[in-house]
Motif scaffolding. Structure first.
Motif, PDB file in Angstrom:
ATOM      1  N   LEU A  86       1.324  -1.674   0.051  1.00 15.38           N
ATOM      2  CA  LEU A  86       0.474   0.121   0.339  1.00 15.38           C
ATOM      3  C   LEU A  86       0.672   1.544  -0.028  1.00 15.38           C
ATOM      4  O   LEU A  86       1.767   1.059   0.677  1.00 15.38           O
ATOM      5  N   THR A  87       0.869   2.229  -0.705  1.00 16.43           N
ATOM      6  CA  THR A  87       1.115   3.550  -0.677  1.00 16.43           C
ATOM      7  C   THR A  87       0.275   4.536  -0.323  1.00 16.43           C
ATOM      8  O   THR A  87      -1.191   4.664  -0.764  1.00 16.43           O
ATOM      9  N   ILE A  88       0.813   5.287   0.768  1.00 16.30           N
ATOM     10  CA  ILE A  88      -0.328   6.136   2.019  1.00 16.30           C
ATOM     11  C   ILE A  88       0.113   7.583   0.790  1.00 16.30           C
ATOM     12  O   ILE A  88       1.385   7.666   1.397  1.00 16.30           O
ATOM     13  N   ASP A  89      -0.957   8.050  -0.097  1.00 11.39           N
ATOM     14  CA  ASP A  89      -0.228  10.029  -0.313  1.00 11.39           C
ATOM     15  C   ASP A  89      -1.297  10.908  -0.392  1.00 11.39           C
ATOM     16  O   ASP A  89      -1.996  10.787  -0.552  1.00 11.39           O
ATOM     17  N   GLY A  90      -0.749  12.235  -0.705  1.00 15.49           N
ATOM     18  CA  GLY A  90      -1.639  13.378  -0.895  1.00 15.49           C
ATOM     19  C   GLY A  90      -1.570  13.255  -2.262  1.00 15.49           C
ATOM     20  O   GLY A  90      -0.608  13.159  -2.965  1.00 15.49           O
ATOM     21  N   ALA A  91      -1.908  14.827  -2.711  1.00 13.80           N
ATOM     22  CA  ALA A  91      -2.473  15.291  -3.918  1.00 13.80           C
ATOM     23  C   ALA A  91      -2.569  16.512  -3.662  1.00 13.80           C
ATOM     24  O   ALA A  91      -3.018  17.404  -2.771  1.00 13.80           O
ATOM     25  N   ASP A  92      -2.554  17.401  -5.341  1.00 21.25           N
ATOM     26  CA  ASP A  92      -2.685  18.309  -5.207  1.00 21.25           C
ATOM     27  C   ASP A  92      -3.862  18.643  -5.761  1.00 21.25           C
ATOM     28  O   ASP A  92      -4.495  19.549  -6.206  1.00 21.25           O
ATOM     29  N   GLU A  93      -5.155  17.764  -7.443  1.00 21.00           N
ATOM     30  CA  GLU A  93      -5.789  17.673  -7.342  1.00 21.00           C
ATOM     31  C   GLU A  93      -6.082  16.154  -8.077  1.00 21.00           C
ATOM     32  O   GLU A  93      -5.284  15.262  -7.886  1.00 21.00           O
ATOM     33  N   PHE A  94      -7.663  15.837  -7.050  1.00 23.22           N
ATOM     34  CA  PHE A  94      -8.027  14.692  -8.072  1.00 23.22           C
ATOM     35  C   PHE A  94      -9.191  15.165  -8.640  1.00 23.22           C
ATOM     36  O   PHE A  94     -10.327  15.803  -8.374  1.00 23.22           O
ATOM     37  N   ASP A  95      -9.170  13.648  -9.285  1.00 19.94           N
ATOM     38  CA  ASP A  95     -10.638  14.106 -10.381  1.00 19.94           C
ATOM     39  C   ASP A  95     -11.829  12.829 -10.178  1.00 19.94           C
ATOM     40  O   ASP A  95     -11.439  12.005  -9.494  1.00 19.94           O
ATOM     41  N   LEU A  98     -10.686   9.096 -10.566  1.00 17.75           N
ATOM     42  CA  LEU A  98      -9.248   9.348  -9.225  1.00 17.75           C
ATOM     43  C   LEU A  98      -7.614   9.684 -10.419  1.00 17.75           C
ATOM     44  O   LEU A  98      -6.919   9.517  -9.404  1.00 17.75           O
ATOM     45  N   ASN A  99      -7.590  10.303 -11.088  1.00 12.26           N
ATOM     46  CA  ASN A  99      -6.443  11.051 -11.702  1.00 12.26           C
ATOM     47  C   ASN A  99      -6.233  11.997 -10.890  1.00 12.26           C
ATOM     48  O   ASN A  99      -6.781  12.664 -10.471  1.00 12.26           O
ATOM     49  N   LEU A 100      -5.028  11.526 -11.004  1.00  9.26           N
ATOM     50  CA  LEU A 100      -4.823  12.818 -10.216  1.00  9.26           C
ATOM     51  C   LEU A 100      -3.480  13.876 -10.704  1.00  9.26           C
ATOM     52  O   LEU A 100      -2.491  13.406 -11.416  1.00  9.26           O
ATOM     53  N   ASP A 132     -13.159  19.209 -11.072  1.00  9.41           N
ATOM     54  CA  ASP A 132     -14.122  18.176 -12.241  1.00  9.41           C
ATOM     55  C   ASP A 132     -13.344  17.368 -13.328  1.00  9.41           C
ATOM     56  O   ASP A 132     -12.912  16.617 -13.795  1.00  9.41           O
ATOM     57  N   THR A 133     -12.413  18.709 -13.680  1.00  6.52           N
ATOM     58  CA  THR A 133     -11.389  18.083 -14.650  1.00  6.52           C
ATOM     59  C   THR A 133     -10.043  18.891 -13.907  1.00  6.52           C
ATOM     60  O   THR A 133      -9.856  20.082 -13.204  1.00  6.52           O
ATOM     61  N   LEU A 134      -8.614  18.089 -14.416  1.00  3.98           N
ATOM     62  CA  LEU A 134      -7.411  18.577 -13.595  1.00  3.98           C
ATOM     63  C   LEU A 134      -6.831  19.967 -14.411  1.00  3.98           C
ATOM     64  O   LEU A 134      -7.254  19.760 -15.619  1.00  3.98           O
ATOM     65  N   GLY A 135      -6.365  20.310 -14.171  1.00  6.47           N
ATOM     66  CA  GLY A 135      -5.491  21.591 -14.874  1.00  6.47           C
ATOM     67  C   GLY A 135      -5.271  22.580 -14.205  1.00  6.47           C
ATOM     68  O   GLY A 135      -4.511  23.778 -14.394  1.00  6.47           O
ATOM     69  N   HIS A 136      -6.290  23.357 -12.917  1.00  5.16           N
ATOM     70  CA  HIS A 136      -6.433  24.236 -12.196  1.00  5.16           C
ATOM     71  C   HIS A 136      -4.312  24.627 -11.000  1.00  5.16           C
ATOM     72  O   HIS A 136      -3.864  25.784 -11.849  1.00  5.16           O
ATOM     73  N   PHE A 137      -3.944  22.805 -11.241  1.00  5.22           N
ATOM     74  CA  PHE A 137      -3.451  23.706 -10.502  1.00  5.22           C
ATOM     75  C   PHE A 137      -1.971  23.030 -11.528  1.00  5.22           C
ATOM     76  O   PHE A 137      -1.690  21.956 -12.253  1.00  5.22           O
ATOM     77  N   PRO A 138      -0.848  24.338 -11.192  1.00  4.70           N
ATOM     78  CA  PRO A 138      -0.034  24.180 -12.082  1.00  4.70           C
ATOM     79  C   PRO A 138       1.216  22.552 -12.415  1.00  4.70           C
ATOM     80  O   PRO A 138       1.212  22.019 -11.080  1.00  4.70           O
TER      81      PRO A 138
END
Ligand code: 5RP
Length: 261
Positions: A86-95, A98-100, A132-138
């Motif tokens: 198992l890996t547990i990690d944070g994210a800057d965005e998720f859709d 669950l693409n990140l 809803d859609t990825l991309g706002h976070f650089p």
């Protein structure tokens, strides 16, 4: 006595608290990087010390490795562990799939290698990262320093034929010097605003010479634990479609720095 947690810290704490419930004796665990992952490492350390939880961790950055060692968590390299439960990690965005986007903290390369070498990746996050859609976070792209300006130009050229809204690319800085990753590389942040086809973009970026890896995590994460400011957490599992709700209250002793204030 320390101050109570802010709503955002409560959300991160609660998501991390739920995530460490997934950890079982004997597990080989990928340890993420960032402020939410730091809560997870802290809470995991408590389980190791207080419950004798027997695990080994593979950290995704020097920062996380240092914290895990201080918490008394046994650390091994990925080559020693070979494969992780198992890996547990944070994210800057998720859709919703669950693409990140990851790499805001600069650790995307090790994070992607470790998550990909795991049976399961759980993302822990506060609700502000849900889009809803990825991309706002650089979007971070890790590049080798040799010829980085040429690589940046090739990245910009590639973006012209991609389904994105913005095309600005900036070298990440640390003060007056380029930010340098644990692998000695640079990061170019892509200000795309909206990524219409994330799998296509992820593949195209990685074909450019000089690009080491990009921060799009496609089909890697299967579970997201979303924390809210009141300690509520929602867990969504993509494979089963299950969604559960829990609530966690922060207790003073969970703050290892409480007595130092
Ligand atoms: C580091 C990452 C982090 O997981 C991401 O930046 C989220 O960090 P935080 O939990 O501090 O918001 O990808 O490279």
């Amino acid at each position: 006595m320390s101050d109570p947690l802010s709503p955002i810290e409560t959300a991160k704490f609660a998501a991390a608290k739920k995530a460490v419930d997934y950890v079982e004796n004997g597990m080989k665990l990928g340890l993420g990087t960032g402020s939410t992952a730091a809560w997870m490492v802290r809470l995991l350390g408590e389980r190791v010390r207080e419950q004798g939880l027997d695990i080994v961790g593979v950290p995704t950055s020097t920062r996380t490795a240092e914290q895990a060692r201080n918490e008394g968590i046994k650390i091994v390299s990925l080559d020693e562990a070979k494969w992780l439960d198992l890996t547990i990690d944070g994210a800057d965005e998720f859709d919703p799939d669950l693409n990140l986007i990851k790499g805001g903290g600069g650790a995307l390369l090790q994070e992607k290698i470790v998550a990909t070498a795991s049976d399961q990746m759980i993302v822990i996050t506060d609700v502000s990262k849900q889009v809803d859609t990825l991309g706002h976070f650089p979007l971070p792209v890790e590049v080798i320093p040799f010829g980085w300006q040429t690589t940046k130009s090739l990245v910009e050229e590639t973006l012209v034929s991609m389904d994105v809204m913005g095309r600005k690319a900036t070298l990440r800085m640390s003060g007056d010097a380029p930010y340098v990753t644990d692998q000695g590389n640079y990061i170019i942040d892509l200000h795309l605003e909206r990524i219409g086809n994330a799998p296509q973009l992820a593949l195209a970026l990685n074909q450019i010479p000089g690009v080491v890896e990009n921060g799009l995590f496609i089909d890697i994460c299967s579970t997201v634990i979303i924390g809210y400011g009141d300690g509520i957490v929602t867990t969504k599992d993509l494979l089963s479609g299950d969604e559960t709700i829990d609530q966690f209250a922060y207790e003073e002793e969970e703050n290892i720095f409480a007595d130092l204030g």
